[in-house]
Design an enzyme around this catalytic site. Structure first.
Site, PDB file in Angstrom:
ATOM      1  N   CYS A 129      -2.733  -2.190  -8.195  1.00  0.00           N
ATOM      2  CA  CYS A 129      -1.306  -2.529  -8.025  1.00  0.00           C
ATOM      3  C   CYS A 129      -0.546  -1.469  -7.231  1.00  0.00           C
ATOM      4  O   CYS A 129       0.592  -1.696  -6.832  1.00  0.00           O
ATOM      5  CB  CYS A 129      -0.654  -2.752  -9.379  1.00  0.00           C
ATOM      6  SG  CYS A 129      -1.496  -4.006 -10.361  1.00  0.00           S
ATOM      7  N   HIS A 142       6.489  -1.948  -8.345  1.00  0.00           N
ATOM      8  CA  HIS A 142       5.496  -2.995  -8.538  1.00  0.00           C
ATOM      9  C   HIS A 142       5.979  -3.906  -9.659  1.00  0.00           C
ATOM     10  O   HIS A 142       6.452  -3.441 -10.699  1.00  0.00           O
ATOM     11  CB  HIS A 142       4.140  -2.379  -8.869  1.00  0.00           C
ATOM     12  CG  HIS A 142       3.201  -3.356  -9.495  1.00  0.00           C
ATOM     13  ND1 HIS A 142       2.907  -4.569  -8.910  1.00  0.00           N
ATOM     14  CD2 HIS A 142       2.514  -3.327 -10.670  1.00  0.00           C
ATOM     15  CE1 HIS A 142       2.086  -5.238  -9.700  1.00  0.00           C
ATOM     16  NE2 HIS A 142       1.830  -4.515 -10.768  1.00  0.00           N
ATOM     17  N   ASN A 193       3.024 -11.375 -11.778  1.00  0.00           N
ATOM     18  CA  ASN A 193       2.480 -10.094 -11.317  1.00  0.00           C
ATOM     19  C   ASN A 193       1.378 -10.381 -10.301  1.00  0.00           C
ATOM     20  O   ASN A 193       0.340 -10.929 -10.653  1.00  0.00           O
ATOM     21  CB  ASN A 193       1.934  -9.319 -12.532  1.00  0.00           C
ATOM     22  CG  ASN A 193       1.266  -8.008 -12.161  1.00  0.00           C
ATOM     23  OD1 ASN A 193       0.869  -7.791 -11.013  1.00  0.00           O
ATOM     24  ND2 ASN A 193       1.137  -7.133 -13.134  1.00  0.00           N
TER      25      ASN A 193
END
Lengths: 86, 324
Positions: free
Chosen positions: B122, B246, B280
């Site tokens: 990520c 993120h 996500n």
């Protein structure tokens, strides 16, 4: 707040936990009493428990690892843990 | 003694354009609650997601990267032949061989590109953006297409309610090129390999996360990294117009924003919340959020944006950029 080296009284710990729980979860400090379950009575979820632990660490100068955190079911459990480790 | 010649580099680098791609299929919390023991309310409270996008079975990571990358080039007003390097940040290619970047470069039309995949999970986009900026400044590349693309749904156990509600698919991209004035600040990056077990694949190869431990790490360790990136770029917290962490979990995003505000960031600093409708998407989340926020008018050209990625590895990276 700076971690302090001297031991905290149970009243001080309870008052501190009340303020932390209020800030993290919006629960009235009056409801944060030793017999209350974080999850069942105060409606605090597992992520908020992490935030409470992090703030309690800073405030009382203790370490509360995640595996210990899982055992702190009630406010009284947290009080005892902090008292024993601060 | 032979003296080697060095390539003439650029004085500075900047982001010239951005683009993103999301699969068509929208998956609501309600749909997930019919498949597993969860509820819309639980998901919104725990992770802040309302809906996310899942790629079709035959829609590959590389396909999504191609679309996002081509859009970023078009946004920069460039043709594919203007780029010479492609970095594909990802951690979810179906197989390790061949890499994705070379195929993406070929399909977009970046001829004989320098092309490589970069896996910092990520944190991948921020790692790749830092690498691209330095390649341009060193003269190793003229213009770099940086893409973060993921098909996380290939790696999620769809009966695992802890992860199946979070992860999604998509791609985001940015074009990095030379500039007279710096538009990309120094990258501050690092890793914590001692904590590698916190986010990993289980023995049955599905993604696993120690939820509470990851949450604790992200809410205590990442804001200081973001502050270091500001310091490295000589930017005060009060000068940040846009914060794009993120998009791991809305509560982590809000926690990072709160800590930055405690250090002087403005109350009116715009904070990316793209996770709400995108889920996500790992390395894709930051460029996708930037692209969506720009389209919505929440980010304007010239805005000072603070980017910070963090995830499996554990890995983290942050930098300040000027929005294109």
């Amino acid at each position: 707040m700076q971690p302090m080296s001297e031991k905290f009284s149970d009243e001080q710990i309870l008052e501190g936990l009340g303020e932390i729980v209020e800030e993290v979860a919006g629960v009235s400090p009056d409801d944060v009493t030793a017999d209350k379950s974080f999850v069942d009575d105060l409606d605090i979820d597992s992520l908020s428990m992490v935030e409470i632990a992090v703030q309690a660490e800073d405030r009382f100068g203790v370490k509360i690892p995640d595996d210990e955190l899982a055992n702190l079911k009630t406010v009284g459990d947290a009080l005892k843990y902090v008292s024993a480790h601060s | 003694m032979t003296t080697l010649r060095l390539a003439p580099g650029a004085a500075a680098s900047r982001i010239l354009g951005v683009g993103s791609f999301q699969p068509e299929r929208i998956v609501t919390n309600h749909e997930l609650s019919e498949r597993m023991d969860t509820t819309d309310e639980w998901i919104r409270e725990r992770v802040g997601i309302v809906e996310r996008r899942f790629a079709a079975k035959d829609q590959k990571l590389v396909d999504m990267a191609v679309t996002a990358g081509a859009k970023a080039l078009a946004d920069a007003g460039l043709s594919p032949s203007d780029a010479d390097t492609v970095i594909l940040a990802n951690c979810t290619m179906p197989t390790p061989i061949p890499n994705g970047a070379a195929q993406v470069a070929d399909r977009i039309g970046v001829k004989a590109a320098g092309a490589f995949d970069l896996n910092a999970a990520c944190a991948g986009f921020c790692y790749a953006l830092g690498t691209a900026s330095d390649l341009v400044r060193a003269g190793s590349a003229r213009r770099v297409l940086v893409i973060g693309a993921e098909k996380l749904t290939d790696w999620v156990d769809h009966e695992d309610r802890a992860n199946a509600i979070i992860f999604a698919d998509g791609a985001g991209a940015a074009v990095v090129g030379p500039a007279d004035e710096p538009g990309i600040g120094p990258v501050v990056w690092g890793s914590a390999g001692d904590l590698t077990d916190m986010i990993r694949l289980r023995d049955d190869r599905w993604i696993f996360q120690e939820g509470q431990s990851v949450f604790r790490w992200a809410t205590t360790r990442i804001a200081p990294i973001a502050l270091r990136a500001l310091e490295a770029a000589g930017v005060a917290p009060a000068d940040v117009d846009v914060l794009i962490p993120h998009q791991a979990n809305l509560r982590i995003v809000e926690s990072i924003a709160k800590k930055l505000r405690a250090h002087g960031a403005r109350e009116d600093m715009v904070v990316a919340d793209d996770i709400v409708y995108s889920g996500n998407t790992s390395s894709a989340s930051i460029p996708m959020a930037m692209d969506h926020m720009r389209a919505a008018g929440r980010v304007k050209p010239g805005d000072v944006a603070l980017l910070v990625g963090f995830g499996a590895g554990l890995s983290y990276a942050a930098q300040v950029v000027i929005c294109p």
